[in-house]
Design a protein around this motif. Structure first.
Motif, PDB file in Angstrom:
ATOM      1  N   ILE A 189      -0.547   5.088   0.928  1.00 46.15           N
ATOM      2  CA  ILE A 189      -0.118   5.686   2.198  1.00 46.15           C
ATOM      3  C   ILE A 189       0.687   6.962   1.952  1.00 46.15           C
ATOM      4  O   ILE A 189       0.496   7.962   2.634  1.00 46.15           O
ATOM      5  CB  ILE A 189       0.668   4.668   3.046  1.00 46.15           C
ATOM      6  CG1 ILE A 189      -0.255   3.522   3.464  1.00 46.15           C
ATOM      7  CG2 ILE A 189       1.287   5.333   4.270  1.00 46.15           C
ATOM      8  CD1 ILE A 189       0.458   2.340   4.100  1.00 46.15           C
TER       9      ILE A 189
ATOM     10  N   VAL B  46      -3.688  -8.287  11.522  1.00 45.17           N
ATOM     11  CA  VAL B  46      -2.734  -7.998  12.579  1.00 45.17           C
ATOM     12  C   VAL B  46      -3.402  -8.250  13.921  1.00 45.17           C
ATOM     13  O   VAL B  46      -4.503  -7.780  14.184  1.00 45.17           O
ATOM     14  CB  VAL B  46      -2.230  -6.539  12.507  1.00 45.17           C
ATOM     15  CG1 VAL B  46      -1.283  -6.232  13.641  1.00 45.17           C
ATOM     16  CG2 VAL B  46      -1.576  -6.293  11.167  1.00 45.17           C
TER      17      VAL B  46
ATOM     18  N   ARG C 216       0.818  -1.213   0.000  1.00 44.36           N
ATOM     19  CA  ARG C 216       0.000   0.000   0.000  1.00 44.36           C
ATOM     20  C   ARG C 216       0.854   1.266   0.000  1.00 44.36           C
ATOM     21  O   ARG C 216       0.413   2.305   0.453  1.00 44.36           O
ATOM     22  CB  ARG C 216      -0.898  -0.025   1.232  1.00 44.36           C
ATOM     23  CG  ARG C 216      -1.801  -1.231   1.286  1.00 44.36           C
ATOM     24  CD  ARG C 216      -2.714  -1.208   2.495  1.00 44.36           C
ATOM     25  NE  ARG C 216      -3.440   0.062   2.551  1.00 44.36           N
ATOM     26  CZ  ARG C 216      -3.554   0.798   3.653  1.00 44.36           C
ATOM     27  NH1 ARG C 216      -3.015   0.423   4.770  1.00 44.36           N
ATOM     28  NH2 ARG C 216      -4.233   1.934   3.641  1.00 44.36           N
TER      29      ARG C 216
ATOM     30  N   SER D 131       8.115   2.671   7.252  1.00 42.61           N
ATOM     31  CA  SER D 131       7.115   2.672   8.330  1.00 42.61           C
ATOM     32  C   SER D 131       7.366   3.832   9.291  1.00 42.61           C
ATOM     33  O   SER D 131       6.426   4.442   9.789  1.00 42.61           O
ATOM     34  CB  SER D 131       7.095   1.333   9.076  1.00 42.61           C
ATOM     35  OG  SER D 131       8.205   1.186   9.916  1.00 42.61           O
TER      36      SER D 131
ATOM     37  N   GLY E  20      -0.194  -4.256   3.786  1.00 41.08           N
ATOM     38  CA  GLY E  20      -1.612  -4.531   3.590  1.00 41.08           C
ATOM     39  C   GLY E  20      -2.104  -5.716   4.394  1.00 41.08           C
ATOM     40  O   GLY E  20      -3.114  -6.315   4.061  1.00 41.08           O
ATOM     41  N   ASN E  21      -1.404  -6.055   5.462  1.00 38.22           N
ATOM     42  CA  ASN E  21      -1.808  -7.171   6.311  1.00 38.22           C
ATOM     43  C   ASN E  21      -2.964  -6.737   7.201  1.00 38.22           C
ATOM     44  O   ASN E  21      -2.788  -6.004   8.154  1.00 38.22           O
ATOM     45  CB  ASN E  21      -0.628  -7.654   7.153  1.00 38.22           C
ATOM     46  CG  ASN E  21      -0.960  -8.877   7.970  1.00 38.22           C
ATOM     47  OD1 ASN E  21      -2.053  -9.422   7.892  1.00 38.22           O
ATOM     48  ND2 ASN E  21      -0.011  -9.324   8.766  1.00 38.22           N
ATOM     49  N   GLU E  22      -4.155  -7.206   6.880  1.00 40.35           N
ATOM     50  CA  GLU E  22      -5.361  -6.832   7.620  1.00 40.35           C
ATOM     51  C   GLU E  22      -5.536  -7.672   8.883  1.00 40.35           C
ATOM     52  O   GLU E  22      -6.324  -7.341   9.745  1.00 40.35           O
ATOM     53  CB  GLU E  22      -6.593  -7.005   6.727  1.00 40.35           C
ATOM     54  CG  GLU E  22      -6.531  -6.222   5.436  1.00 40.35           C
ATOM     55  CD  GLU E  22      -6.633  -4.729   5.623  1.00 40.35           C
ATOM     56  OE1 GLU E  22      -7.329  -4.300   6.560  1.00 40.35           O
ATOM     57  OE2 GLU E  22      -6.016  -3.996   4.841  1.00 40.35           O
TER      58      GLU E  22
ATOM     59  N   VAL F 205       3.436   4.377  10.229  1.00 38.49           N
ATOM     60  CA  VAL F 205       2.535   3.226  10.207  1.00 38.49           C
ATOM     61  C   VAL F 205       3.359   1.976  10.469  1.00 38.49           C
ATOM     62  O   VAL F 205       4.586   1.991  10.362  1.00 38.49           O
ATOM     63  CB  VAL F 205       1.795   3.077   8.852  1.00 38.49           C
ATOM     64  CG1 VAL F 205       0.912   4.269   8.562  1.00 38.49           C
ATOM     65  CG2 VAL F 205       2.775   2.854   7.714  1.00 38.49           C
ATOM     66  N   SER F 206       2.704   0.878  10.783  1.00 36.08           N
ATOM     67  CA  SER F 206       3.411  -0.380  10.993  1.00 36.08           C
ATOM     68  C   SER F 206       3.816  -0.980   9.647  1.00 36.08           C
ATOM     69  O   SER F 206       3.238  -0.646   8.602  1.00 36.08           O
ATOM     70  CB  SER F 206       2.527  -1.374  11.755  1.00 36.08           C
ATOM     71  OG  SER F 206       1.455  -1.792  10.924  1.00 36.08           O
TER      72      SER F 206
ATOM     73  N   ASP G 156       3.229  -3.980   8.910  1.00 37.35           N
ATOM     74  CA  ASP G 156       2.039  -4.734   8.507  1.00 37.35           C
ATOM     75  C   ASP G 156       1.094  -3.872   7.677  1.00 37.35           C
ATOM     76  O   ASP G 156       0.534  -4.327   6.687  1.00 37.35           O
ATOM     77  CB  ASP G 156       1.293  -5.272   9.731  1.00 37.35           C
ATOM     78  CG  ASP G 156       1.917  -6.535  10.275  1.00 37.35           C
ATOM     79  OD1 ASP G 156       2.168  -7.456   9.483  1.00 37.35           O
ATOM     80  OD2 ASP G 156       2.148  -6.604  11.492  1.00 37.35           O
ATOM     81  N   GLU G 157       0.911  -2.629   8.084  1.00 32.73           N
ATOM     82  CA  GLU G 157       0.029  -1.739   7.328  1.00 32.73           C
ATOM     83  C   GLU G 157       0.606  -1.446   5.950  1.00 32.73           C
ATOM     84  O   GLU G 157      -0.125  -1.397   4.967  1.00 32.73           O
ATOM     85  CB  GLU G 157      -0.222  -0.446   8.093  1.00 32.73           C
ATOM     86  CG  GLU G 157      -1.301   0.399   7.455  1.00 32.73           C
ATOM     87  CD  GLU G 157      -1.757   1.562   8.313  1.00 32.73           C
ATOM     88  OE1 GLU G 157      -2.365   2.480   7.747  1.00 32.73           O
ATOM     89  OE2 GLU G 157      -1.507   1.554   9.528  1.00 32.73           O
TER      90      GLU G 157
END
Length: 100
Positions: free
Chosen positions: A6, A63, A2, A47, A59-61, A52-53, A55-56
């Motif tokens: 972002i 988490v 993403r 990040s 695109g890891n939803e 943001v992390s 994961d974000e």
């Protein structure tokens, strides 16, 4: 990933990101397009820049929130200081009160 979404939401230009990462715009463009994968170090830097992390970024939803409450931290501390019998009694008591 993403990255572009972002970056745009943070109102950053590609040039600002590439200067921060010390890479060429063409390299970063390939990150955003998915033609090239950034290193772990680059993901960590992104990040931090985007606040943001990782994961974000990826695109890891799914988490999982691994943070614990103050009460949970106090329980852990108490168990570490208690003897074996007290720990077992506390576990039995908690298992009797499951809500899920």
């Amino acid at each position: 990933m993403r990255l572009k979404e972002i970056r745009i939401s943070r109102k950053l230009k590609v040039q600002e990101v590439t200067e921060y990462l010390c890479c060429s715009p063409s390299v970063y463009s390939r990150y955003e397009s998915g033609k090239r994968e950034p290193s772990i170090e680059t993901l960590l830097r992104l990040s931090k820049l985007f606040k943001v992390s990782v994961d974000e970024l990826l695109g890891n939803e799914e988490v999982v929130d691994t943070s614990i409450t103050e009460d949970e931290a106090m329980m852990v501390q108490a168990m570490r200081q208690a003897d074996e019998r007290a720990c077992q009694d506390a576990l039995v008591l908690l298992r009797c009160h499951k809500t899920k």
